[in-house]
Structures are given as C-alpha cells and as structure tokens.
Scaffold this active site. Structure first.
Site, PDB file in Angstrom:
ATOM      1  N   HIS A   1       5.969  -0.413  -2.661  1.00 43.20           N
ATOM      2  CA  HIS A   1       5.379   0.483  -3.954  1.00 43.20           C
ATOM      3  C   HIS A   1       5.458   2.023  -3.624  1.00 43.20           C
ATOM      4  O   HIS A   1       4.966   2.824  -4.412  1.00 43.20           O
ATOM      5  CB  HIS A   1       3.902  -0.011  -4.069  1.00 43.20           C
ATOM      6  CG  HIS A   1       4.050  -1.408  -4.753  1.00 43.20           C
ATOM      7  ND1 HIS A   1       2.861  -2.273  -4.810  1.00 43.20           N
ATOM      8  CD2 HIS A   1       5.037  -2.273  -4.953  1.00 43.20           C
ATOM      9  CE1 HIS A   1       3.036  -3.578  -5.223  1.00 43.20           C
ATOM     10  NE2 HIS A   1       4.280  -3.451  -5.222  1.00 43.20           N
TER      11      HIS A   1
ATOM     12  N   SER B   1      -4.193 -10.330  -2.919  1.00 48.36           N
ATOM     13  CA  SER B   1      -4.202 -11.418  -3.658  1.00 48.36           C
ATOM     14  C   SER B   1      -3.212 -11.676  -4.238  1.00 48.36           C
ATOM     15  O   SER B   1      -3.243 -13.017  -4.750  1.00 48.36           O
ATOM     16  CB  SER B   1      -5.167 -11.215  -5.100  1.00 48.36           C
ATOM     17  OG  SER B   1      -4.766 -10.168  -5.733  1.00 48.36           O
TER      18      SER B   1
ATOM     19  N   CYS C   1      13.711  22.306 -12.444  1.00 49.39           N
ATOM     20  CA  CYS C   1      14.578  22.155 -13.666  1.00 49.39           C
ATOM     21  C   CYS C   1      13.379  21.972 -14.685  1.00 49.39           C
ATOM     22  O   CYS C   1      13.940  21.901 -16.000  1.00 49.39           O
ATOM     23  CB  CYS C   1      15.370  20.569 -13.628  1.00 49.39           C
ATOM     24  SG  CYS C   1      14.285  19.158 -13.593  1.00 49.39           S
TER      25      CYS C   1
ATOM     26  N   CYS D   1       8.543  20.299 -12.932  1.00 45.86           N
ATOM     27  CA  CYS D   1       9.544  20.575 -11.629  1.00 45.86           C
ATOM     28  C   CYS D   1       9.824  22.086 -11.621  1.00 45.86           C
ATOM     29  O   CYS D   1      10.118  22.727 -12.685  1.00 45.86           O
ATOM     30  CB  CYS D   1      10.634  19.715 -11.983  1.00 45.86           C
ATOM     31  SG  CYS D   1      11.871  19.956 -10.648  1.00 45.86           S
TER      32      CYS D   1
ATOM     33  N   ASP E   1      -0.590   4.115   1.213  1.00 48.22           N
ATOM     34  CA  ASP E   1      -1.311   5.095   1.957  1.00 48.22           C
ATOM     35  C   ASP E   1      -0.834   5.688   3.315  1.00 48.22           C
ATOM     36  O   ASP E   1      -1.289   6.464   3.860  1.00 48.22           O
ATOM     37  CB  ASP E   1      -2.664   4.541   2.397  1.00 48.22           C
ATOM     38  CG  ASP E   1      -2.663   3.361   2.698  1.00 48.22           C
ATOM     39  OD1 ASP E   1      -2.037   2.959   3.741  1.00 48.22           O
ATOM     40  OD2 ASP E   1      -3.596   2.373   2.497  1.00 48.22           O
TER      41      ASP E   1
ATOM     42  N   GLY F   1     -11.069 -14.537  -0.501  1.00 43.14           N
ATOM     43  CA  GLY F   1     -10.875 -14.821  -1.927  1.00 43.14           C
ATOM     44  C   GLY F   1      -9.578 -15.454  -2.226  1.00 43.14           C
ATOM     45  O   GLY F   1      -8.774 -15.486  -1.312  1.00 43.14           O
TER      46      GLY F   1
ATOM     47  N   ASN G   1       0.884  -1.117  -0.093  1.00 42.65           N
ATOM     48  CA  ASN G   1       0.067   0.089   0.149  1.00 42.65           C
ATOM     49  C   ASN G   1       0.806   1.434   0.003  1.00 42.65           C
ATOM     50  O   ASN G   1       2.007   1.380   0.323  1.00 42.65           O
ATOM     51  CB  ASN G   1      -0.913  -0.033   1.187  1.00 42.65           C
ATOM     52  CG  ASN G   1      -1.829  -1.056   1.177  1.00 42.65           C
ATOM     53  OD1 ASN G   1      -2.114  -1.864   0.373  1.00 42.65           O
ATOM     54  ND2 ASN G   1      -2.454  -1.699   2.517  1.00 42.65           N
TER      55      ASN G   1
END
Length: 286
Positions: A123, A231, A192, A189, A108, A257, A106
C-alpha cells in the site's frame, strides 16, 4: 465468513508444525504494528474510523486541506515509532532462511527498520509524496519543511495545552485526529504546481499492477503463507490468501478476531501477534 465455515483453530505449536520444513512468505497488516504504538483499523478495541477515499482526495480541495493538516501532525508520530519484537521476529526468520519474503499492507516501514530485506510495501510508504500531475516524488520530511513555512504556528496551536504528538490519536496511514483544519495551507508541487499526494494507496485506489504481480510471485516462491495482524477485510490482501489456497499451499493465520481468510486457513492462531511471532522464531529455528 460463510455460515458454517470451518475454522481450524490451533496453538503456536500447531502453526509451527505446519510451517516447519517449508519456506514461508509472510503477509502482514496493522496488527503487527500496534505494539509499536500505531493503532489498527479493525481490531475489537479500535475506535470507528472513516478513512479518506482516493475519490475524495483528488476531487475536493477541502478534503485535501483536511487530510494534509492531519497528516502534518500524524506523520511525525509514525516517523518516531520503533519496530517491536514481532517485526524483529520476522526479520530473524528471514535471516535464518525460513522466510523468503514479506508482503505488508502497512505503510510505516517498520519491517525495513527491523532488518527485513525482501519487503513489498503493498500500500505504499508514509515517507514519500508524489505529484499527481508531473509524477515527481519527494520525501515527506522535505514537504514538512515547506508546510511549516506555509503554516508557521499550526503545530503550536494543535499541541497547545501541554499536548504532544504522542497524545493525539493517529491512524495507521499517519492521519491524526484533529478537527480545526480549515485555515491550513497545503503545499502544491514545487516543480509544476500540481496536487501532492502521499505515496500511499488510498481506499478506492488500485494497487499498482507491477506491485501485485511481484507479491503473487513471492507467494509462489514459498511453500507456505503466514498471515499476521490483518482481518483481510479488503481484497488487496485477501487475494494472496486465496491464491495460496488455490495453489495448495498451507496457510497459517495469526490474528485476534475473525478474518475473511479463516475458512482457508490450515491453522488459525487466535492470539497476540508479537508473542506468537516471537515464539515461532524459537520453534522454527532450533
């Protein structure tokens, strides 16, 4: 899942029996945050989604405009969310010495908000933005101010008719479902003039190797692996389950699941993540 694969389904008590007396590393996915109001990608009740790929983002200005317009709405929803009891349960397990660390898919930051200290954000994280040219990193809140200046009436238009940010469907990567984005002005940006990108690993993009190595080490550092709310469809998470299995560590998977790791699980608990993690605190810290 291979045809004929054995899935060792069990209860939370079975999971506790496997984990009891061992130190644990946790691997979490979007299912941990659904009770905080952030939907996942692949649960049975999730709507179909087509997340933007890294190649689309870097290769097409129109895709970038579309993404930043949606993110400008969606990040506010993620920024306002609060940890749920499942996040707090994992933080408690760490505090009590059961959990050695946590690898999350996650972005978050709810694990950190709940009090978890040893967290690898596999991630990336939603609250930072990186320039693909000069490498400067800025906060998403700072970028929001610039985007408001460049698009002074955008949020008013999106939220017209009594809508609020909470009424708009938002994906786990803070991508909001809105359609009219062609008039949105992304910000370059400020150092730059390069292309800005959320400090999030997109589909089709590799997780930085150093981060992967730290995650492998965290799995090796514990006596068992607890997988919750994922999953395991993408290899970035599944590889740690395979690594744990290869090194002989017991694996507990908690998910509603099917998962790609089910055949490797010592116990698979087919139940809600929040209630299962909360119950594990009681069972493992008595």
């Amino acid at each position: 899942m291979p045809e004929g694969a054995v899935v060792h389904r069990g209860t939370v008590e079975d999971a506790a029996q496997v984990l009891r007396g061992r130190t644990v590393t946790a691997l979490t996915g979007a299912g941990v945050s659904t009770d905080s109001g952030i939907p996942d990608y692949r649960s049975p009740d999730s709507p179909p989604r087509n997340p933007m790929t890294y190649q689309q983002f870097v290769g097409d200005e129109a895709f970038r405009r579309h993404y930043w317009a949606r993110n400008h709405v969606g990040w506010q929803h993620v920024d306002r969310t609060q940890p749920n009891a499942g996040h707090r349960a994992l933080a408690t397990l760490e505090e009590r010495g059961v959990l050695r660390g946590l690898i999350t898919q996650n972005v978050d930051l709810l694990h950190e908000d709940a009090g978890s200290r040893r967290v690898i954000d596999l991630h990336g994280r939603y609250d930072r933005v990186i320039c693909l040219q000069c490498g400067r990193v800025i906060s998403r809140a700072h970028l929001a101010q610039r985007l408001d200046e460049l698009n002074p009436h955008f949020l008013e238009e999106v939220l017209s008719g009594g809508l609020t940010v909470a009424d708009i469907e938002v994906a786990p990567d803070a991508d909001a479902v809105i359609e009219q984005t062609s008039h949105f002005n992304p910000a370059p940006c400020e150092f730059c003039g390069g292309v800005l990108k959320p400090e999030i690993v997109y589909f089709g993009e590799s997780v930085p190797r150093e981060r992967v190595e730290r995650a492998y080490a965290m799995v090796d550092d514990a006596g068992a692996l607890l997988v919750a709310g994922t999953s395991l469809t993408v290899m970035s998470g599944l590889r740690f389950v395979r690594h744990a299995a290869k090194t002989g560590k017991p694996i507990v998977i908690v998910n509603r699941g099917e998962t790609r790791g089910d055949p490797l699980a010592t116990v698979k608990v087919e139940a809600g993540v929040t209630e299962t993690l909360t119950a594990l605190v009681d069972l493992l810290t008595r």
